[in-house]
Design a protein around this motif. Structure first.
Motif, PDB file in Angstrom:
ATOM      1  N   THR A   1       0.832  -1.212   0.000  1.00  0.00           N
ATOM      2  CA  THR A   1       0.000   0.000   0.000  1.00  0.00           C
ATOM      3  C   THR A   1       0.862   1.256   0.000  1.00  0.00           C
ATOM      4  N   THR A   2       1.882   1.242   0.849  1.00  0.00           N
ATOM      5  CA  THR A   2       2.738   2.429   0.976  1.00  0.00           C
ATOM      6  C   THR A   2       3.334   2.808  -0.370  1.00  0.00           C
TER       7      THR A   2
ATOM      8  N   HIS B   1      -3.680   6.718   7.809  1.00  0.00           N
ATOM      9  CA  HIS B   1      -2.401   6.090   8.187  1.00  0.00           C
ATOM     10  C   HIS B   1      -1.277   6.982   7.652  1.00  0.00           C
TER      11      HIS B   1
ATOM     12  N   SER C   1       1.078   6.327   5.951  1.00  0.00           N
ATOM     13  CA  SER C   1       1.371   5.993   4.547  1.00  0.00           C
ATOM     14  C   SER C   1       0.446   6.697   3.561  1.00  0.00           C
TER      15      SER C   1
ATOM     16  N   ASN D   1      -7.370   1.901  10.187  1.00  0.00           N
ATOM     17  CA  ASN D   1      -6.650   0.830  10.877  1.00  0.00           C
ATOM     18  C   ASN D   1      -6.680   1.007  12.396  1.00  0.00           C
TER      19      ASN D   1
ATOM     20  N   ASP E   1      -7.291   4.180   0.069  1.00  0.00           N
ATOM     21  CA  ASP E   1      -6.362   3.294   0.756  1.00  0.00           C
ATOM     22  C   ASP E   1      -7.194   2.147   1.319  1.00  0.00           C
TER      23      ASP E   1
ATOM     24  N   ALA F   1      -6.086  -0.792   2.426  1.00  0.00           N
ATOM     25  CA  ALA F   1      -5.269  -1.781   3.159  1.00  0.00           C
ATOM     26  C   ALA F   1      -6.082  -2.553   4.195  1.00  0.00           C
ATOM     27  N   GLN F   2      -6.998  -1.842   4.889  1.00  0.00           N
ATOM     28  CA  GLN F   2      -7.755  -2.508   5.964  1.00  0.00           C
ATOM     29  C   GLN F   2      -9.154  -2.922   5.532  1.00  0.00           C
TER      30      GLN F   2
ATOM     31  N   SER G   1      -2.342  -4.109   0.343  1.00  0.00           N
ATOM     32  CA  SER G   1      -1.123  -4.900   0.575  1.00  0.00           C
ATOM     33  C   SER G   1      -1.452  -6.383   0.627  1.00  0.00           C
TER      34      SER G   1
ATOM     35  N   HIS H   1       0.145  -8.710   2.330  1.00  0.00           N
ATOM     36  CA  HIS H   1       0.354  -9.363   3.637  1.00  0.00           C
ATOM     37  C   HIS H   1      -0.812  -9.179   4.602  1.00  0.00           C
ATOM     38  N   LYS H   2      -1.643  -8.169   4.340  1.00  0.00           N
ATOM     39  CA  LYS H   2      -2.800  -7.981   5.233  1.00  0.00           C
ATOM     40  C   LYS H   2      -3.991  -8.802   4.777  1.00  0.00           C
TER      41      LYS H   2
HETATM   42  N1  PMP Z   1      -2.868   2.172   5.174  1.00  0.00           N
HETATM   43  C1  PMP Z   1      -3.465   1.553   6.195  1.00  0.00           C
HETATM   44  C2  PMP Z   1      -4.877   1.922   6.530  1.00  0.00           C
HETATM   45  C3  PMP Z   1      -2.779   0.583   6.909  1.00  0.00           C
HETATM   46  O1  PMP Z   1      -3.367  -0.028   7.936  1.00  0.00           O
HETATM   47  C4  PMP Z   1      -1.449   0.259   6.544  1.00  0.00           C
HETATM   48  C5  PMP Z   1      -0.652  -0.769   7.322  1.00  0.00           C
HETATM   49  N2  PMP Z   1      -0.783  -0.688   8.698  1.00  0.00           N
HETATM   50  C6  PMP Z   1      -0.881   0.930   5.459  1.00  0.00           C
HETATM   51  C7  PMP Z   1      -1.612   1.875   4.794  1.00  0.00           C
HETATM   52  C8  PMP Z   1       0.505   0.621   4.994  1.00  0.00           C
HETATM   53  O2  PMP Z   1       0.563  -0.687   4.522  1.00  0.00           O
HETATM   54  P1  PMP Z   1       1.955  -1.359   4.154  1.00  0.00           P
HETATM   55  O3  PMP Z   1       2.830  -1.203   5.359  1.00  0.00           O
HETATM   56  O4  PMP Z   1       1.608  -2.786   3.878  1.00  0.00           O
HETATM   57  O5  PMP Z   1       2.484  -0.640   2.967  1.00  0.00           O
END
Ligand code: PMP
Length: 408
Positions: free
Chosen positions: A97-98, A126, A128, A178, A203, A205-206, A226, A228-229
């Motif tokens: 995601t980042t 986040h 990121s 998150n 975003d 990711a969550q 991402s 891994h999540k």
């Molecule tokens: N956005 C959110 C909402 C997240 O929870 C996270 C990871 N905690 C990220 C972005 C970043 O993800 P990554 O570290 O896998 O790039």
């Protein structure tokens, strides 16, 4: 508890890591928001790749390379279908995601951002989904605007709409927070931005691990997540972009794999998606992530969503009933996350006392420092759920928390 089609016993057999003892107690893994565990199906897909298919992709004439390429591109189609993108080439593989947010922030700013322009994010982002935009603003003399949240941790939509101005060039929003678990009404928020001709990056990711996401229904211009999540490997992620938007963005990283022809004078670049995938990609990561998506689709996202909702309601009842606990994030629409503080106790101490009892949670600011400032707290204890968690584990967590609070 109603478990819909989800057979918890059989699901948990797919995650051998969950059978371990931690500090002499059965592991209760409630740190899924940080990273999720991987089912055997993902591990086997990666093993199969290295045992049977490993070769570099795209440029090989030999059969093994062609087979690796087929596996890699098939994985792209799996991602495309999973989020209902219109074309496979709208899926760009990144490291996570980042990197996906960085890619868009950097290239979008380079081409479209000018002094005095505005970028709109929210208070619950986040880091990121803050820092890449902050850097873009610094470089271009643009202004970062922030839509506020209320005391429940819900976005104040009327304020968000007011912040969509003729100066706004792009909006970037978390689908699910998150830290708070809030599910934002991103479809409506995208619509409001589009009415003013403003593109939106989500975003996700969550969100991706917890619910069905349809990028075309949302009408998202960009959607990031991402691997891994979502029960896949680390170091792999996705940037979805509408074809028209990806084609408008300038190059990001360049190098092998991105080109049609190169001379020392000039280079003709390839089209989508290869223009954004410089160098040898994370081939096993891509294959592992696709196996993870196949796995959750095999269970069904609807069953996962329904089951996790019941689990979250149960956990919220159990934990909020404990004396001294204050839940941070009480939005009407929530997914997978239970954050709380306890008066007079540091979150880190609670985390350590839970760990001693086998319960893995995350403590701290969760890469959302501005949100901590908004709630005037230094951090939270965050339990984040996945579909392999059980009501019994929530009971263990609740008892461990009571013990932890008594010990100090
Ligand atoms: N956005 C959110 C909402 C997240 O929870 C996270 C990871 N905690 C990220 C972005 C970043 O993800 P990554 O570290 O896998 O790039």
């Amino acid at each position: 508890m109603k478990t819909a089609e989800l057979n918890i016993e059989s699901v948990r057999k797919d995650f051998p890591i969950l059978r371990q003892l931690m500090n002499g107690r059965p592991l209760v893994y409630l740190d899924n928001g940080a990273t999720a565990q991987k089912p055997l199906q993902v591990l086997k897909a990666i093993e199969k790749f290295y045992k049977e298919q490993n070769a570099n992709i795209h440029r090989g004439v030999h059969l093994l390379s062609q087979e690796a390429t087929v596996a890699y591109e098939k994985a792209r189609e799996t991602v495309q279908k999973h989020i209902n993108a219109a074309h496979p080439h709208e899926i760009i593989f990144t490291s996570g995601t980042t990197e996906s947010v960085n890619l868009v922030a950097h290239t979008f700013a380079k081409k479209f951002l000018e002094k005095g322009d505005e970028i709109l994010i929210t208070e619950m982002e986040h880091h990121s989904n803050i820092l890449p935009w902050q850097v873009a603003c610094e470089e271009k003399g643009a202004v970062l605007k922030v839509a506020p949240v209320n005391d429940k941790g819900e976005l104040i939509i009327s304020e968000y709409e007011k912040l969509l101005t003729p100066k706004t060039k792009i909006v970037a929003i978390a689908h699910v927070s998150n830290t708070l678990g809030t599910i934002n009404p991103v479809q409506e928020m995208i619509q409001a931005a589009h009415e003013k001709g403003i593109p939106v990056l989500i975003d996700g990711a969550q969100a991706i691990p917890h619910m069905k996401v349809d990028v075309r229904w949302l009408d998202a211009d960009f959607y990031c997540f991402s691997g891994h999540k979502v029960f896949g490997p680390t170091g792999i992620g996705v940037l979805y972009g509408k074809e028209e938007w990806l084609n408008k963005l300038p190059n990001y990283k360049v190098g092998g794999g991105t080109i049609r022809t190169v001379t020392f004078k000039e280079t003709e670049y390839g089209g989508l998606p290869i223009r954004f995938e410089a160098g040898t990609p994370n081939i096993d990561g891509v294959i592992g992530m696709a196996a993870a998506l196949d796995y959750i689709n095999g269970i069904s996202m609807d069953a996962i969503h329904a089951y996790e909702h019941e689990l979250l309601v149960y956990a919220t009842e159990r934990i909020s009933g404990i004396k001294g606990v204050r839940i941070i994030g009480t939005a009407a629409e929530k997914a997978g996350v239970l954050s709380f503080v306890v008066e007079g106790m540091h979150p880190l101490d609670i985390g350590m006392l839970l760990d001693a009892q086998g319960v893995a949670v995350r403590t701290g600011h969760h890469c959302t420092q501005p949100l901590m400032e908004r709630f005037k707290i230094n951090g939270t204890v965050r339990a984040s759920l996945a579909f392999y968690n059980t009501k019994e584990e929530i009971d263990v967590f609740a008892v461990a928390l009571i013990k932890a609070l008594q010990r100090l």
